[in-house]
Design a protein around this motif. Sequence first.
Motif, mmCIF file in Angstrom:
data_model
loop_
_atom_site.group_PDB
_atom_site.id
_atom_site.type_symbol
_atom_site.label_atom_id
_atom_site.label_comp_id
_atom_site.label_asym_id
_atom_site.label_seq_id
_atom_site.Cartn_x
_atom_site.Cartn_y
_atom_site.Cartn_z
ATOM 1 N N THR A 107 0.778 -1.288 -0.024
ATOM 2 C CA THR A 107 -0.126 -0.070 0.038
ATOM 3 C C THR A 107 0.820 1.193 0.157
ATOM 4 O OG1 THR A 107 -1.810 -1.091 1.143
ATOM 5 C CG2 THR A 107 -1.870 1.397 1.195
ATOM 6 N N ALA A 108 2.035 1.274 0.690
ATOM 7 C CA ALA A 108 2.962 2.323 0.770
ATOM 8 C C ALA A 108 3.546 2.489 -0.444
ATOM 9 C CB ALA A 108 3.892 2.125 1.795
ATOM 10 N N THR A 109 3.743 1.438 -1.285
ATOM 11 C CA THR A 109 4.369 1.570 -2.603
ATOM 12 C C THR A 109 3.375 2.379 -3.461
ATOM 13 O OG1 THR A 109 5.691 -0.412 -2.134
ATOM 14 C CG2 THR A 109 5.546 0.385 -4.624
ATOM 15 N N VAL A 110 2.220 1.722 -3.330
ATOM 16 C CA VAL A 110 1.105 2.397 -4.419
ATOM 17 C C VAL A 110 0.663 3.966 -4.022
ATOM 18 C CG1 VAL A 110 -1.253 2.244 -5.007
ATOM 19 C CG2 VAL A 110 0.030 -0.002 -4.812
ATOM 20 N N GLU A 149 5.720 10.359 -6.183
ATOM 21 C CA GLU A 149 7.287 10.330 -5.718
ATOM 22 C C GLU A 149 7.792 8.969 -6.243
ATOM 23 O OE1 GLU A 149 6.891 10.499 -1.521
ATOM 24 O OE2 GLU A 149 5.972 12.703 -1.644
ATOM 25 N N LEU A 150 8.086 8.917 -7.465
ATOM 26 C CA LEU A 150 8.388 7.687 -8.139
ATOM 27 C C LEU A 150 10.108 6.864 -7.651
ATOM 28 C CD1 LEU A 150 7.354 8.188 -11.888
ATOM 29 C CD2 LEU A 150 6.110 7.412 -9.878
ATOM 30 N N ALA A 151 10.748 8.056 -7.066
ATOM 31 C CA ALA A 151 12.258 7.639 -6.736
ATOM 32 C C ALA A 151 11.673 6.496 -5.337
ATOM 33 C CB ALA A 151 12.719 8.414 -6.629
ATOM 34 N N ARG A 152 11.015 7.301 -4.387
ATOM 35 C CA ARG A 152 10.464 6.602 -3.230
ATOM 36 C C ARG A 152 9.745 5.136 -3.491
ATOM 37 N NH1 ARG A 152 6.477 7.141 0.739
ATOM 38 N NH2 ARG A 152 5.402 8.569 -0.238
ATOM 39 N N ALA A 153 8.869 5.307 -4.642
ATOM 40 C CA ALA A 153 8.201 3.932 -4.905
ATOM 41 C C ALA A 153 9.110 3.133 -5.496
ATOM 42 C CB ALA A 153 7.278 4.377 -5.907
ATOM 43 N N SER A 154 10.190 3.299 -6.242
ATOM 44 C CA SER A 154 10.955 2.209 -6.862
ATOM 45 C C SER A 154 11.990 1.764 -5.833
ATOM 46 C CB SER A 154 12.166 3.122 -7.668
ATOM 47 O OG SER A 154 12.903 2.240 -8.248
ATOM 48 N N ALA A 197 2.647 -4.385 -7.415
ATOM 49 C CA ALA A 197 3.123 -3.242 -7.216
ATOM 50 C C ALA A 197 4.315 -2.869 -7.796
ATOM 51 C CB ALA A 197 3.337 -3.050 -5.855
ATOM 52 N N ARG A 198 5.192 -3.652 -8.185
ATOM 53 C CA ARG A 198 6.277 -3.275 -8.897
ATOM 54 C C ARG A 198 5.966 -2.997 -10.346
ATOM 55 N NH1 ARG A 198 8.401 -8.023 -6.051
ATOM 56 N NH2 ARG A 198 8.639 -9.179 -8.023
ATOM 57 N N VAL A 199 5.158 -3.578 -10.791
ATOM 58 C CA VAL A 199 4.530 -3.394 -12.311
ATOM 59 C C VAL A 199 4.028 -1.887 -12.256
ATOM 60 C CG1 VAL A 199 2.567 -4.189 -13.658
ATOM 61 C CG2 VAL A 199 3.806 -5.885 -12.886
ATOM 62 N N LEU A 200 3.187 -1.656 -11.190
ATOM 63 C CA LEU A 200 2.536 -0.228 -11.382
ATOM 64 C C LEU A 200 3.692 0.705 -11.305
ATOM 65 C CD1 LEU A 200 0.494 1.594 -11.000
ATOM 66 C CD2 LEU A 200 0.421 1.446 -8.774
ATOM 67 N N VAL A 201 4.865 0.491 -10.739
ATOM 68 C CA VAL A 201 5.948 1.422 -10.435
ATOM 69 C C VAL A 201 6.743 1.516 -11.799
ATOM 70 C CG1 VAL A 201 8.281 1.986 -9.675
ATOM 71 C CG2 VAL A 201 6.582 1.195 -8.187
ATOM 72 N N LEU A 202 6.848 0.268 -12.521
ATOM 73 C CA LEU A 202 7.403 0.254 -13.870
ATOM 74 C C LEU A 202 6.483 1.053 -14.932
ATOM 75 C CD1 LEU A 202 9.080 -3.136 -13.771
ATOM 76 C CD2 LEU A 202 10.268 -1.189 -13.994
ATOM 77 N N GLN A 203 5.114 0.822 -14.703
ATOM 78 C CA GLN A 203 4.374 1.493 -15.667
ATOM 79 C C GLN A 203 4.345 3.180 -15.421
ATOM 80 O OE1 GLN A 203 0.436 0.159 -15.295
ATOM 81 N NE2 GLN A 203 -0.443 1.212 -17.287
ATOM 82 N N ALA A 204 4.446 3.470 -14.151
ATOM 83 C CA ALA A 204 4.373 4.947 -13.947
ATOM 84 C C ALA A 204 5.588 5.598 -14.336
ATOM 85 C CB ALA A 204 4.339 5.125 -12.270
ATOM 86 N N GLN A 205 6.681 4.922 -14.507
ATOM 87 C CA GLN A 205 7.985 5.319 -14.959
ATOM 88 C C GLN A 205 8.059 5.087 -16.588
ATOM 89 O OE1 GLN A 205 10.426 2.565 -12.856
ATOM 90 N NE2 GLN A 205 11.141 4.178 -11.306
#
Length: 381
Positions: free
Chosen positions: A188-191, A198-203, A222-230
């Motif tokens: 949840t914190a990652t999402v 805050e993509l650096a923190r999410a990564s 959650a990792r997929v969402l971070v990569l998609q956001a990047q």
Amino acid sequence: MRLTRVVRHPLTVLTAVVCAAVGFGYRSTGEVGWGVLGALVGLLLGLMSLQVGMLVGAVLLGARVHKVVIGIGTRLVDWTNARRAVVLRAVPLLLSVSVGPGKAPARKRMWGAALCSAFAAIATVTATALAVSDGFSLGLAIACAAAVAHALVPRKLPGSTSTGWLVLHLPRMTGVQAQQLDAAPLVTATVDAVQDGELARASAMAAELSDRYPSLRTATAARVLVLQAQGRYAEALLQAMAIAGDTTQTPQEAAVSFAALAGLAYATVESGQLSAELGMGTADQALENAETLGYPTHRLDGCRALRELILGNTARAISLARHSANTTDDRLGRADDLATLARAHMAAGDNKAARTALIEAEQVVPWWPRVAETRTRLDIA
């Protein structure tokens, strides 16, 4: 066949039961009519009591309230931030509350919220039963009890989970499902970090998830969402394919996985990070699998809109994207739908309409890759 479905529909059955009960108890055509009206009110009251109980329980016990939708139909106004969406729609008859894992211990908090929902609903049913005095109140009591009884039957579908399932299954949960709830606070914190941009923190948190839960499906999502956001669609697609290919997930979980895979595959093709020859077949099959497994059809409209845009069917893409943007309450999903809408208008040669849609998208999530890229294209056009 259509007539058979209508006859067997729960509302038809309930109406027949109410008419029979009121007719038997009061033997009056007028009372039967009032009983049917009472049944409609009772259905709404039963559903409302479940949702209010869940909302109150979640707030008191610290479960995460993701979404509160008041009413049905066209969105009138919303108060949406990175943590929560509160939406008011045109016909304020229903309340819909979406609750998920939040702070640890996530499982106990969610179970407590589900118990509050069940207790509130049962108390409402009891009150309506004690208040029966005429046809209207009898119809109300029967319908309210039916709505609550239906919700207390343990049932988990691709788009929803019943209160009964939460009450009965959360305390006994073991294995992967229990591990997913244990990992929920970090997921949840990652999402949340992605939602905040805050993509650096999410990564960094995604990397921690990879270390601590390398094979956990929700951690991978959650990792997929971070990569998609990047904007790293090809990398995200590989991980999404691994999730969809997980043979241990339930059919309901698989439906969600395939729906996510379809949308991501279309976005990867659109971005040029994957050839249409390879990507469209994967996306189309994933879309079909999601529908076959029972994923709600209307929630796939944004995915279909992007597919139609890639295929050059701009009118169809505009219609689907507009509908999806109007009905989707998730910030990132809505921004993505509006980006699709803007691009479809551009492809149709209407840059004015495209700018209007893009301004709407930028008011939701201006940094989302497809939104930002669309702005660049429009500024050049």
